[in-house]
Scaffold this motif. Structure first.
Motif, PDB file in Angstrom:
ATOM      1  N   LEU A  71      31.535 -15.582 -63.641  1.00 35.22           N
ATOM      2  CA  LEU A  71      31.049 -14.296 -64.199  1.00 35.22           C
ATOM      3  C   LEU A  71      30.386 -14.444 -65.566  1.00 35.22           C
ATOM      4  O   LEU A  71      29.137 -13.884 -65.673  1.00 35.22           O
ATOM      5  N   GLU A  72      30.594 -15.465 -66.297  1.00 40.16           N
ATOM      6  CA  GLU A  72      30.381 -15.538 -67.682  1.00 40.16           C
ATOM      7  C   GLU A  72      28.979 -16.235 -67.412  1.00 40.16           C
ATOM      8  O   GLU A  72      28.026 -15.914 -68.101  1.00 40.16           O
ATOM      9  N   LEU A  73      28.656 -17.038 -66.459  1.00 36.98           N
ATOM     10  CA  LEU A  73      27.124 -17.805 -66.120  1.00 36.98           C
ATOM     11  C   LEU A  73      26.451 -16.515 -65.592  1.00 36.98           C
ATOM     12  O   LEU A  73      25.109 -16.701 -65.847  1.00 36.98           O
ATOM     13  N   CYS A  74      26.786 -15.961 -64.759  1.00 41.91           N
ATOM     14  CA  CYS A  74      25.935 -14.643 -64.585  1.00 41.91           C
ATOM     15  C   CYS A  74      25.429 -13.635 -65.410  1.00 41.91           C
ATOM     16  O   CYS A  74      24.278 -13.300 -65.343  1.00 41.91           O
ATOM     17  N   GLY A  75      26.409 -13.599 -66.317  1.00 42.48           N
ATOM     18  CA  GLY A  75      25.965 -12.716 -67.574  1.00 42.48           C
ATOM     19  C   GLY A  75      24.977 -13.378 -68.292  1.00 42.48           C
ATOM     20  O   GLY A  75      23.854 -13.089 -68.765  1.00 42.48           O
ATOM     21  N   GLN A  76      25.076 -14.998 -68.535  1.00 44.13           N
ATOM     22  CA  GLN A  76      24.015 -15.673 -69.369  1.00 44.13           C
ATOM     23  C   GLN A  76      22.677 -15.846 -68.683  1.00 44.13           C
ATOM     24  O   GLN A  76      21.757 -16.005 -69.381  1.00 44.13           O
ATOM     25  N   THR A  77      22.876 -16.037 -67.402  1.00 40.85           N
ATOM     26  CA  THR A  77      21.470 -16.441 -66.696  1.00 40.85           C
ATOM     27  C   THR A  77      20.780 -15.112 -65.833  1.00 40.85           C
ATOM     28  O   THR A  77      19.839 -15.260 -65.391  1.00 40.85           O
ATOM     29  N   GLU A  78      21.741 -14.051 -65.648  1.00 39.90           N
ATOM     30  CA  GLU A  78      21.099 -12.911 -64.938  1.00 39.90           C
ATOM     31  C   GLU A  78      20.808 -13.287 -63.456  1.00 39.90           C
ATOM     32  O   GLU A  78      20.130 -12.836 -62.762  1.00 39.90           O
ATOM     33  N   LEU A  79      21.650 -14.248 -62.888  1.00 42.80           N
ATOM     34  CA  LEU A  79      21.530 -14.728 -61.576  1.00 42.80           C
ATOM     35  C   LEU A  79      22.788 -14.039 -60.602  1.00 42.80           C
ATOM     36  O   LEU A  79      23.816 -13.865 -61.183  1.00 42.80           O
ATOM     37  N   SER A 373      40.660 -29.703 -49.118  1.00 37.83           N
ATOM     38  CA  SER A 373      40.644 -30.842 -49.787  1.00 37.83           C
ATOM     39  C   SER A 373      39.125 -31.293 -50.534  1.00 37.83           C
ATOM     40  O   SER A 373      38.831 -32.027 -51.310  1.00 37.83           O
ATOM     41  N   THR A 374      38.208 -30.788 -49.627  1.00 34.26           N
ATOM     42  CA  THR A 374      36.664 -31.308 -49.831  1.00 34.26           C
ATOM     43  C   THR A 374      36.003 -29.889 -50.494  1.00 34.26           C
ATOM     44  O   THR A 374      35.767 -29.894 -51.594  1.00 34.26           O
ATOM     45  N   THR A 375      35.265 -29.242 -49.485  1.00 31.68           N
ATOM     46  CA  THR A 375      34.216 -28.219 -49.998  1.00 31.68           C
ATOM     47  C   THR A 375      35.040 -26.982 -50.478  1.00 31.68           C
ATOM     48  O   THR A 375      34.639 -26.509 -51.565  1.00 31.68           O
ATOM     49  N   SER A 376      36.275 -26.393 -50.212  1.00 29.33           N
ATOM     50  CA  SER A 376      37.020 -25.442 -50.918  1.00 29.33           C
ATOM     51  C   SER A 376      37.448 -25.901 -51.997  1.00 29.33           C
ATOM     52  O   SER A 376      37.106 -25.148 -53.123  1.00 29.33           O
ATOM     53  N   THR A 377      37.842 -26.943 -52.356  1.00 28.05           N
ATOM     54  CA  THR A 377      38.208 -27.475 -53.746  1.00 28.05           C
ATOM     55  C   THR A 377      36.920 -27.719 -54.548  1.00 28.05           C
ATOM     56  O   THR A 377      36.963 -27.267 -55.720  1.00 28.05           O
ATOM     57  N   ALA A 378      35.803 -27.986 -54.103  1.00 29.77           N
ATOM     58  CA  ALA A 378      34.416 -28.275 -54.789  1.00 29.77           C
ATOM     59  C   ALA A 378      33.996 -26.804 -55.222  1.00 29.77           C
ATOM     60  O   ALA A 378      33.621 -26.427 -56.566  1.00 29.77           O
ATOM     61  N   LEU A 379      34.127 -25.832 -54.316  1.00 30.43           N
ATOM     62  CA  LEU A 379      33.601 -24.525 -54.503  1.00 30.43           C
ATOM     63  C   LEU A 379      34.607 -23.449 -55.694  1.00 30.43           C
ATOM     64  O   LEU A 379      34.296 -22.868 -56.393  1.00 30.43           O
ATOM     65  N   LEU A 380      35.787 -24.032 -55.575  1.00 28.44           N
ATOM     66  CA  LEU A 380      37.052 -23.280 -56.298  1.00 28.44           C
ATOM     67  C   LEU A 380      37.237 -23.827 -57.574  1.00 28.44           C
ATOM     68  O   LEU A 380      37.462 -23.275 -58.517  1.00 28.44           O
ATOM     69  N   PHE A 381      37.180 -25.216 -57.756  1.00 26.54           N
ATOM     70  CA  PHE A 381      37.548 -25.905 -58.930  1.00 26.54           C
ATOM     71  C   PHE A 381      36.344 -26.829 -59.649  1.00 26.54           C
ATOM     72  O   PHE A 381      35.805 -26.372 -60.827  1.00 26.54           O
ATOM     73  N   ILE A 382      35.535 -27.434 -58.864  1.00 22.64           N
ATOM     74  CA  ILE A 382      34.935 -28.507 -59.342  1.00 22.64           C
ATOM     75  C   ILE A 382      33.290 -27.853 -59.703  1.00 22.64           C
ATOM     76  O   ILE A 382      33.043 -27.870 -60.932  1.00 22.64           O
ATOM     77  N   TYR A 383      32.678 -27.293 -58.886  1.00 25.71           N
ATOM     78  CA  TYR A 383      31.463 -26.359 -59.194  1.00 25.71           C
ATOM     79  C   TYR A 383      31.480 -25.448 -60.310  1.00 25.71           C
ATOM     80  O   TYR A 383      30.579 -25.457 -61.140  1.00 25.71           O
ATOM     81  N   PRO A 384      32.406 -24.630 -60.455  1.00 24.74           N
ATOM     82  CA  PRO A 384      32.600 -23.534 -61.471  1.00 24.74           C
ATOM     83  C   PRO A 384      32.455 -24.252 -62.631  1.00 24.74           C
ATOM     84  O   PRO A 384      31.937 -23.868 -63.665  1.00 24.74           O
ATOM     85  N   GLY A 385      33.343 -25.309 -62.954  1.00 21.67           N
ATOM     86  CA  GLY A 385      33.406 -26.067 -64.261  1.00 21.67           C
ATOM     87  C   GLY A 385      32.198 -26.707 -64.531  1.00 21.67           C
ATOM     88  O   GLY A 385      31.827 -26.836 -65.743  1.00 21.67           O
ATOM     89  N   LEU A 386      31.706 -27.354 -63.681  1.00 18.47           N
ATOM     90  CA  LEU A 386      30.436 -28.414 -63.682  1.00 18.47           C
ATOM     91  C   LEU A 386      29.178 -27.507 -64.301  1.00 18.47           C
ATOM     92  O   LEU A 386      28.734 -27.739 -65.054  1.00 18.47           O
ATOM     93  N   LEU A 387      28.883 -26.207 -63.463  1.00 18.24           N
ATOM     94  CA  LEU A 387      28.082 -25.298 -63.898  1.00 18.24           C
ATOM     95  C   LEU A 387      28.244 -24.888 -65.178  1.00 18.24           C
ATOM     96  O   LEU A 387      27.274 -24.689 -65.889  1.00 18.24           O
ATOM     97  N   TYR A 388      29.489 -24.486 -65.490  1.00 17.01           N
ATOM     98  CA  TYR A 388      29.526 -23.886 -66.788  1.00 17.01           C
ATOM     99  C   TYR A 388      29.689 -25.065 -67.996  1.00 17.01           C
ATOM    100  O   TYR A 388      28.823 -24.631 -68.999  1.00 17.01           O
ATOM    101  N   LEU A 389      29.741 -26.188 -67.583  1.00 19.22           N
ATOM    102  CA  LEU A 389      29.563 -27.286 -68.624  1.00 19.22           C
ATOM    103  C   LEU A 389      28.063 -27.529 -68.697  1.00 19.22           C
ATOM    104  O   LEU A 389      27.442 -27.750 -69.900  1.00 19.22           O
ATOM    105  N   LYS A 390      27.184 -27.359 -67.761  1.00 18.86           N
ATOM    106  CA  LYS A 390      25.767 -27.331 -67.774  1.00 18.86           C
ATOM    107  C   LYS A 390      24.971 -26.415 -68.694  1.00 18.86           C
ATOM    108  O   LYS A 390      24.028 -26.643 -69.458  1.00 18.86           O
ATOM    109  N   ILE A 391      25.371 -25.308 -67.961  1.00 25.08           N
ATOM    110  CA  ILE A 391      24.676 -23.849 -68.468  1.00 25.08           C
ATOM    111  C   ILE A 391      24.970 -23.419 -69.920  1.00 25.08           C
ATOM    112  O   ILE A 391      24.267 -22.823 -70.406  1.00 25.08           O
ATOM    113  N   SER A 392      26.317 -23.454 -69.871  1.00 20.50           N
ATOM    114  CA  SER A 392      26.675 -22.663 -71.185  1.00 20.50           C
ATOM    115  C   SER A 392      26.243 -23.090 -72.398  1.00 20.50           C
ATOM    116  O   SER A 392      26.348 -24.467 -72.529  1.00 20.50           O
ATOM    117  N   ARG A 393      26.065 -22.425 -73.436  1.00 22.21           N
ATOM    118  CA  ARG A 393      25.419 -22.980 -74.748  1.00 22.21           C
ATOM    119  C   ARG A 393      26.487 -23.075 -75.901  1.00 22.21           C
ATOM    120  O   ARG A 393      26.102 -23.533 -76.790  1.00 22.21           O
TER     121      ARG A 393
END
Length: 433
Positions: A71-79, A373-393
């Motif tokens: 949601l933080e990323l949604c607010g920052q990018t308007e995506l 253990s693969t895709t659910s874990t990625a969508l729940l844990f890994i990708y939100p953290g990874l996207l936040y590290l990349k996008i957040s200022r």
């Protein structure tokens, strides 16, 4: 050839259709609650009551926090979609990672639903016919019934260009899950320990320890616990579209809706898992309804629950199919016009894949374990953290970025530990069989 609107899996919503806060909570619960509820009692039997409760609480909290990051990323990018955030952060590679994970996770979810049809529909028919189920008549053959159900019910609904009317069944789906939990709680007091055996006689030789709950328990089967929970709490692909529909949308308002939805879902999950485990203890099956069918094959209430779950499954599979088809098209035909030929071909391909998985995967725990253990874990844990590290200022050493990094590390640890153990356990079970 007639062209379809781009990725018709996601209907366009007008301003007049903005959802209330209550209906948004309702939609979040519908996105969360599904077939995972049937595997949580098994997860408790392999981790103990305290171990399971702590793990479920941690996964629920982390699910809410990872939604907060999105949601933080949604607010920052308007995506407004998970795939768009992936593209914004890592261009085509990010889109492929997110869309691929969504596609695989949705295929796993649909396969778990069809696995329930394969295992429960023959038992339901046998119960109504007062027939001792042995799988010999064609109308009690799970694979044949699965094919008939998919061809006659699921496939025609999935082929529709829009399936908005099935959205109204979300209320029934949640009511069915609550009804399931209530029945599990009530039936605890009507099924004695020691349990009945398959002929409905008491088991004579049993250990008194079998009727004592385990508070903490660790075994190779414990590796299924967190993936099953991750599978059960995954709602992240639906959160941003629900956020877009929310009346008077704001991050705090949406986060509150998510927190309430996850808390209510946690309560239903916890009660059904606890009383399911306290009913069957170590004898609980990876699919809880199947355990009831072994000991109460003609119980009217259990039969009604089975019919409710089957009805919910049949109407939910086409709904899950739509985001899966969208992800497939994003991955493979994103730069070409979408025609009816594409629409039909992709639908048939996905339906074929999920039917084959439901037919030949030996246990629903394997679907929960591998996908969780693969895709659910990625969508729940890994990708939100990874996207936040990349996008957040924010600075790299800020608290939120450190927490996002912690999510990534946790996700990789869960996958790295759980998946090999699950695969080894699966292979060992096949060799024993």
């Amino acid at each position: 050839m007639l062209l379809l609107n781009r990725y018709t899996a996601v209907p366009e919503h007008q301003e007049s259709t903005r959802a209330s806060f209550a209906s948004s909570v309702f939609n979040i619960m519908h996105a969360i609650m599904g077939s995972g509820i049937l595997g949580l009692a098994y997860a408790m039997s392999n981790t103990g009551i305290i171990g399971f409760s702590l793990l479920l609480l941690v996964v629920a909290f982390l699910a809410a926090y990872s939604v907060h990051l999105l949601l933080e990323l949604c607010g920052q990018t308007e995506l407004t979609s998970y795939e768009d955030l992936g593209f914004y952060a890592f261009k085509t590679i990010g889109k492929v990672m997110v869309a691929g994970a969504i596609l695989i996770q949705n295929i796993g979810a649909m396969s778990s639903y069809l696995f329930i049809v394969k295992s429960e529909l023959p038992t339901a028919i046998a119960g109504f016919l007062h027939h001792n189920y042995n799988g010999s008549p064609w109308y009690l053959n799970g694979q044949i019934l699965l094919l008939i159900t998919v061809v006659c019910v699921v496939l025609p609904l999935a082929l529709l260009p829009k399936i908005e009317f099935l959205g109204y069944t979300s209320g029934l789906s949640i009511l069915f899950m609550v009804y399931f939990a209530i029945v599990v709680i009530v039936k605890k007091w009507f099924i004695p320990c020691p349990l009945f055996n398959g002929t409905m006689n008491y088991v004579q030789n049993f250990s008194s320890d079998e009727c004592k709950p385990k508070l903490l328990h660790i075994s190779t089967k414990s590796a299924y616990a967190i993936p099953t929970m991750a599978f059960s709490f995954l709602c992240h692909t639906s959160v941003l579209p629900i956020y877009c529909e929310l009346r008077r949308p704001s991050k705090s308002r949406m986060q509150k809706a998510v927190n309430i939805g996850i808390t209510l879902s946690f309560s239903v999950y916890m009660l059904s898992a606890l009383f399911g485990y306290l009913t069957f203890y170590g004898k609980v099956d990876s699919q809880l309804l199947h355990t009831y069918s072994q000991y109460l094959p003609r119980d009217t209430v259990i039969m009604s629950v089975r019919i409710c779950i089957l009805f919910s499954v049949l109407l939910t599979v086409p709904l899950i199919h739509f985001p899966a088809r969208k992800a497939f098209m994003l991955l493979f035909i994103s730069n070409r016009p979408i025609t009816w030929l594409h629409h039909i071909a992709v639908t048939l391909a996905i339906q074929t894949a999920i039917v084959l998985l439901a037919m030949y995967v030996p246990s629903i725990q394997n679907i929960f374990g591998v996908v969780g253990s693969t895709t659910s874990t990625a969508l729940l844990f890994i990708y939100p953290g990874l996207l936040y590290l990349k996008i957040s200022r924010e600075p790299l050493k800020s608290l939120k970025k450190l927490q996002a990094l912690g999510l990534i590390i946790l996700g990789f640890l869960v996958g790295a530990i759980s998946l090999p153990v699950i695969c080894i356990t699966w292979r060992h079970s096949e060799n024993v069989a």
